[in-house]
Design an enzyme around this catalytic site. Structure first.
Site, PDB file in Angstrom:
ATOM      1  N   GLY A   7       0.839  -1.212   0.000  1.00  0.00           N
ATOM      2  CA  GLY A   7       0.000   0.000   0.000  1.00  0.00           C
ATOM      3  C   GLY A   7       0.860   1.241   0.000  1.00  0.00           C
ATOM      4  O   GLY A   7       1.780   1.398  -0.802  1.00  0.00           O
ATOM      5  N   GLY A   8       0.577   2.143   0.956  1.00  0.00           N
ATOM      6  CA  GLY A   8       1.285   3.422   1.038  1.00  0.00           C
ATOM      7  C   GLY A   8       2.780   3.252   1.228  1.00  0.00           C
ATOM      8  O   GLY A   8       3.568   4.117   0.841  1.00  0.00           O
TER       9      GLY A   8
ATOM     10  N   GLY B 156      20.240   9.685 -33.874  1.00  0.00           N
ATOM     11  CA  GLY B 156      19.791  10.371 -32.664  1.00  0.00           C
ATOM     12  C   GLY B 156      20.584   9.920 -31.449  1.00  0.00           C
ATOM     13  O   GLY B 156      20.813  10.684 -30.512  1.00  0.00           O
TER      14      GLY B 156
HETATM   15  C1  HXC Z   1      -2.958  -2.692  10.726  1.00  0.00           C
HETATM   16  C2  HXC Z   1      -1.759  -4.513  10.083  1.00  0.00           C
HETATM   17  C3  HXC Z   1      -1.624  -4.000   8.780  1.00  0.00           C
HETATM   18  C4  HXC Z   1      -2.224  -2.745   8.499  1.00  0.00           C
HETATM   19  C5  HXC Z   1      -0.611  -5.880   8.874  1.00  0.00           C
HETATM   20  N1  HXC Z   1      -1.114  -5.676  10.075  1.00  0.00           N
HETATM   21  N2  HXC Z   1      -0.915  -4.880   8.042  1.00  0.00           N
HETATM   22  N3  HXC Z   1      -2.413  -3.860  11.040  1.00  0.00           N
HETATM   23  N4  HXC Z   1      -2.876  -2.137   9.503  1.00  0.00           N
HETATM   24  N5  HXC Z   1      -2.137  -2.187   7.303  1.00  0.00           N
HETATM   25  C6  HXC Z   1      -1.007  -6.545  11.261  1.00  0.00           C
HETATM   26  C7  HXC Z   1      -1.820  -7.812  11.126  1.00  0.00           C
HETATM   27  O1  HXC Z   1      -3.150  -7.588  11.515  1.00  0.00           O
HETATM   28  C8  HXC Z   1      -1.093  -8.747  12.081  1.00  0.00           C
HETATM   29  O2  HXC Z   1      -1.482  -8.454  13.380  1.00  0.00           O
HETATM   30  C9  HXC Z   1       0.354  -8.308  11.935  1.00  0.00           C
HETATM   31  O3  HXC Z   1       0.323  -6.996  11.372  1.00  0.00           O
HETATM   32  C10 HXC Z   1       1.149  -9.190  11.003  1.00  0.00           C
HETATM   33  O4  HXC Z   1       0.417  -9.327   9.780  1.00  0.00           O
HETATM   34  P1  HXC Z   1       0.140 -10.745   9.108  1.00  0.00           P
HETATM   35  O5  HXC Z   1      -0.921 -10.532   8.096  1.00  0.00           O
HETATM   36  O6  HXC Z   1      -0.091 -11.766  10.154  1.00  0.00           O
HETATM   37  O7  HXC Z   1       1.563 -11.006   8.441  1.00  0.00           O
HETATM   38  P2  HXC Z   1       1.901 -11.640   7.047  1.00  0.00           P
HETATM   39  O8  HXC Z   1       1.128 -12.894   6.847  1.00  0.00           O
HETATM   40  O9  HXC Z   1       3.388 -11.732   7.001  1.00  0.00           O
HETATM   41  O10 HXC Z   1       1.392 -10.600   5.952  1.00  0.00           O
HETATM   42  C11 HXC Z   1       1.935  -9.340   5.875  1.00  0.00           C
HETATM   43  C12 HXC Z   1       1.093  -8.457   4.906  1.00  0.00           C
HETATM   44  C13 HXC Z   1      -0.372  -8.496   5.319  1.00  0.00           C
HETATM   45  C14 HXC Z   1       1.273  -8.955   3.469  1.00  0.00           C
HETATM   46  C15 HXC Z   1       1.708  -7.031   4.981  1.00  0.00           C
HETATM   47  O11 HXC Z   1      -0.469  -8.233   6.727  1.00  0.00           O
HETATM   48  C16 HXC Z   1      -1.214  -7.515   4.577  1.00  0.00           C
HETATM   49  O12 HXC Z   1      -1.600  -7.796   3.426  1.00  0.00           O
HETATM   50  N6  HXC Z   1      -1.476  -6.373   5.201  1.00  0.00           N
HETATM   51  C17 HXC Z   1      -2.247  -5.325   4.575  1.00  0.00           C
HETATM   52  C18 HXC Z   1      -1.470  -4.725   3.449  1.00  0.00           C
HETATM   53  C19 HXC Z   1      -2.201  -3.607   2.745  1.00  0.00           C
HETATM   54  O13 HXC Z   1      -3.115  -3.856   1.957  1.00  0.00           O
HETATM   55  N7  HXC Z   1      -1.875  -2.391   3.087  1.00  0.00           N
HETATM   56  C20 HXC Z   1      -2.454  -1.268   2.488  1.00  0.00           C
HETATM   57  C21 HXC Z   1      -3.021  -0.408   3.563  1.00  0.00           C
HETATM   58  S1  HXC Z   1      -3.781   0.939   2.705  1.00  0.00           S
HETATM   59  P3  HXC Z   1      -1.567  -9.567  14.532  1.00  0.00           P
HETATM   60  O14 HXC Z   1      -2.172  -8.842  15.697  1.00  0.00           O
HETATM   61  O15 HXC Z   1      -2.428 -10.653  13.994  1.00  0.00           O
HETATM   62  O16 HXC Z   1      -0.152 -10.014  14.759  1.00  0.00           O
HETATM   63  C22 HXC Z   1      -2.545   2.022   2.389  1.00  0.00           C
HETATM   64  C23 HXC Z   1      -3.038   3.204   1.651  1.00  0.00           C
HETATM   65  C24 HXC Z   1      -2.022   4.238   1.431  1.00  0.00           C
HETATM   66  O17 HXC Z   1      -1.411   1.860   2.751  1.00  0.00           O
HETATM   67  C25 HXC Z   1      -1.987   4.592  -0.005  1.00  0.00           C
HETATM   68  C26 HXC Z   1      -1.049   5.732  -0.249  1.00  0.00           C
HETATM   69  C27 HXC Z   1      -0.718   5.926  -1.678  1.00  0.00           C
END
Ligand code: HXC
Length: 518
Positions: free
Chosen positions: A173-174, A408
């Site tokens: 994401g961000g 060029g």
């Molecule tokens: C809050 C988050 C989080 C997030 C992960 N965690 N991403 N908490 N906000 N964005 C937390 C999980 O809930 C989990 O908590 C711990 O971190 C570890 O994550 P897991 O999923 O268990 O780890 P893993 O299997 O290794 O996967 C990692 C990951 C996945 C691929 C990063 O967590 C994921 O897909 N996260 C979301 C990614 C995403 O879509 N981000 C975009 C956000 S929007 P616990 O308590 O269970 O340990 C964004 C917009 C900005 O960023 C745009 C700007 C241009």
């Protein structure tokens, strides 16, 4: 001080609580994935004992609505501070995946923003060690705004201090856009990945199954997208390479890069350079051999090695001083200029120009890559970036034409009238509007069509064109290059030319900014 007093006790308790937070179990979570902890990374990066952390005890902001849960933690998932790298001041932040997936809440964002502002104020490089799930979902719009301020700070510091991102886990994401905005991106193979939307979203929206590594692993970004500039097999080697890379750079845009000693292992007059170009003009060779015989021994640090390998870019040293090298690579696609190589070259040139790194161009290029795909994908627009970057650059600029310099591509590769300060050519240089086959086919179309033996006639005309036109002497006599040189004296000539250009000063007309074709 009353060491038994209430506040002192609280102080000790907080220290103890912090130690528990960074427990062996927490570290094991990272190690089991082949990753280091945020502190282990920091310790590898900074000179021993020099790192000072700030904002250690800040805690996350309260979440605006009850959805999920924000973990109470010290530091809010990111370590920020300053220290010495190779003896020079560097600022850094390291995200801690063990705390809410390194996700970016508003306090986490404010810590990064603060360190960015300090780095800019002090004129020191900033390194981001990224391991993050992106914007913290629980904190909603506050975390999005946090990213916005981080991006804004990177853009404000761009071209003033070197900014380098090291991806050491997910950057989702961000989290991907801060690396994208910085000068260089390092990644670690198999444990780091970058994507705007992850495999789950790809599955939902497009119904395609793809792994994280296939979607945005280090190899993919180094080879295909060009997002990653350097990749290594493990985190330790990634950080060691980063430290080496930093040794070539000045701390900011008003300083010059550090000068180191040269052991003289590469002689200034080097006859080996006479033997690299094959006699057959259509035969390939490795331009990196030329680079290694010109620059100080083992000093070439290649950037974006796997992406658009038809152009070679990298930092090197000449008599201990940093230079940027841009070289066409005849070994890959004959060194042709295409969309990716133009973009790669242009970005590298602009980086060098921003940080007072003189540019050496080694030219052997048959032209721009023809074809529907290139034209439709915008080779005109992207090729223009190279022109713009070279012409705009005010650092000392030297070109050596090794062999082909057609059309060029001759103009683009820092030709004299584009602003090249010294332009040399080897006797093997072929400087002309186009290659012999193309020129003969156009100028002698009728004669060839009417000939009883067109292939013999073509051979004759090609030979005549090579002898009379495709050589360096016409350009030499008319002043479009400075000198035809013996390849053996190339290093000597370049060293004297850069010495002569040491105090180069160019007054750029006042304007907000140029309008580079993007
Ligand atoms: C809050 C988050 C989080 C997030 C992960 N965690 N991403 N908490 N906000 N964005 C937390 C999980 O809930 C989990 O908590 C711990 O971190 C570890 O994550 P897991 O999923 O268990 O780890 P893993 O299997 O290794 O996967 C990692 C990951 C996945 C691929 C990063 O967590 C994921 O897909 N996260 C979301 C990614 C995403 O879509 N981000 C975009 C956000 S929007 P616990 O308590 O269970 O340990 C964004 C917009 C900005 O960023 C745009 C700007 C241009």
């Amino acid at each position: 001080m009353d060491l038994s007093g209430k506040h002192y006790k609280a102080f000790i308790e907080r220290q103890e609580a912090l130690k528990k937070q960074y427990s062996p179990q927490q570290a094991e979570k990272q190690h089991s994935k082949g990753k280091l902890t945020a502190f282990e990374r920091i310790n590898l990066l900074f000179d021993a004992g020099s790192f000072e952390e700030i904002y250690t005890f800040v805690t996350p902001a309260a979440q605006p609505v009850e959805f999920g849960k924000v973990e109470k933690s010290f530091g809010d998932g990111v370590i920020v501070g300053h220290g010495k790298v190779n003896g020079r001041l560097v600022f850094a932040y390291a995200q801690d995946f063990t705390i809410m997936g390194g996700s970016l809440g508003i306090i986490h964002a404010k810590k990064i923003a603060k360190i960015q502002e300090m780095a800019l104020k002090m004129g020191s490089p900033i390194i981001g060690l990224i391991d993050s799930g992106g914007a913290r979902i629980q904190e909603g719009v506050a975390s999005l705004s946090g990213y916005a301020s981080i991006f804004h700070n990177i853009i404000q510091s761009s071209g003033i201090i070197p900014q380098i991102s090291v991806i050491m886990g997910p950057a989702a994401g961000g989290a991907v856009y801060s690396p994208a905005l910085t000068d260089f991106v390092f990644m670690t193979n198999h444990t780091s990945y970058m994507f705007v939307t992850g495999p789950n979203v790809v599955k939902e929206v497009l119904n395609e199954e793809v792994s994280s590594d296939q979607l945005g692993g280090a190899e993919v970004h180094a080879r295909k997208s060009g997002v990653a500039h350097m990749i290594y097999d493990d985190e330790e080697n990634t950080i060691l390479a980063l430290k080496k890379f930093l040794s070539y750079l000045p701390s900011n845009n008003v300083e010059n890069p550090p000068v180191v000693g040269d052991d003289g292992a590469v002689p200034d007059v080097n006859p080996k350079l006479r033997d690299i170009i094959p006699d057959d003009p259509n035969k390939a060779y490795d331009v990196k051999e030329v680079i290694h015989q010109i620059v100080d021994k083992n000093s070439f640090f290649e950037t974006s090695e796997l992406f658009a390998a038809n152009i070679v870019t990298g930092l090197a040293r000449l008599k201990g001083k940093t230079i940027g090298v841009v070289a066409n690579q005849p070994k890959v696609l004959a060194g042709v200029l295409d969309i990716d190589s133009s973009t790669k070259g242009a970005r590298f040139i602009r980086f060098c120009d921003a940080f007072n790194i003189p540019l050496l161009t080694l030219e052997d290029v048959p032209g721009f890559l023809p074809g529907v795909d290139q034209e439709h994908s915008g080779i005109i627009r992207h090729g223009a970036k190279m022109l713009f970057a070279y012409s705009e650059a005010t650092v000392p600029k030297i070109t050596v034409i090794l062999r082909k310099a057609y059309g060029g591509a001759f103009i683009v590769m820092n030709s004299k009238n584009l602003g090249g300060d010294f332009n040399f050519a080897w006797p093997t240089a072929e400087i002309a509007v186009m290659g012999p086959d193309g020129a003969v086919a156009i100028l002698y179309r009728k004669e060839l069509a009417g000939s009883k033996n067109p292939s013999e006639l073509k051979k004759e005309l090609v030979k005549k064109y090579r002898d009379k036109v495709a050589n360096p002497f016409i350009a030499d006599e008319s002043g479009y290059i400075d000198e035809v040189i013996d390849p053996a004296v190339t290093r000597k000539k370049i060293i004297s030319a850069f010495t002569a250009l040491n105090n180069k000063w160019v007054k750029v007309p006042a304007r907000k900014h140029g309008n580079m074709p993007l």
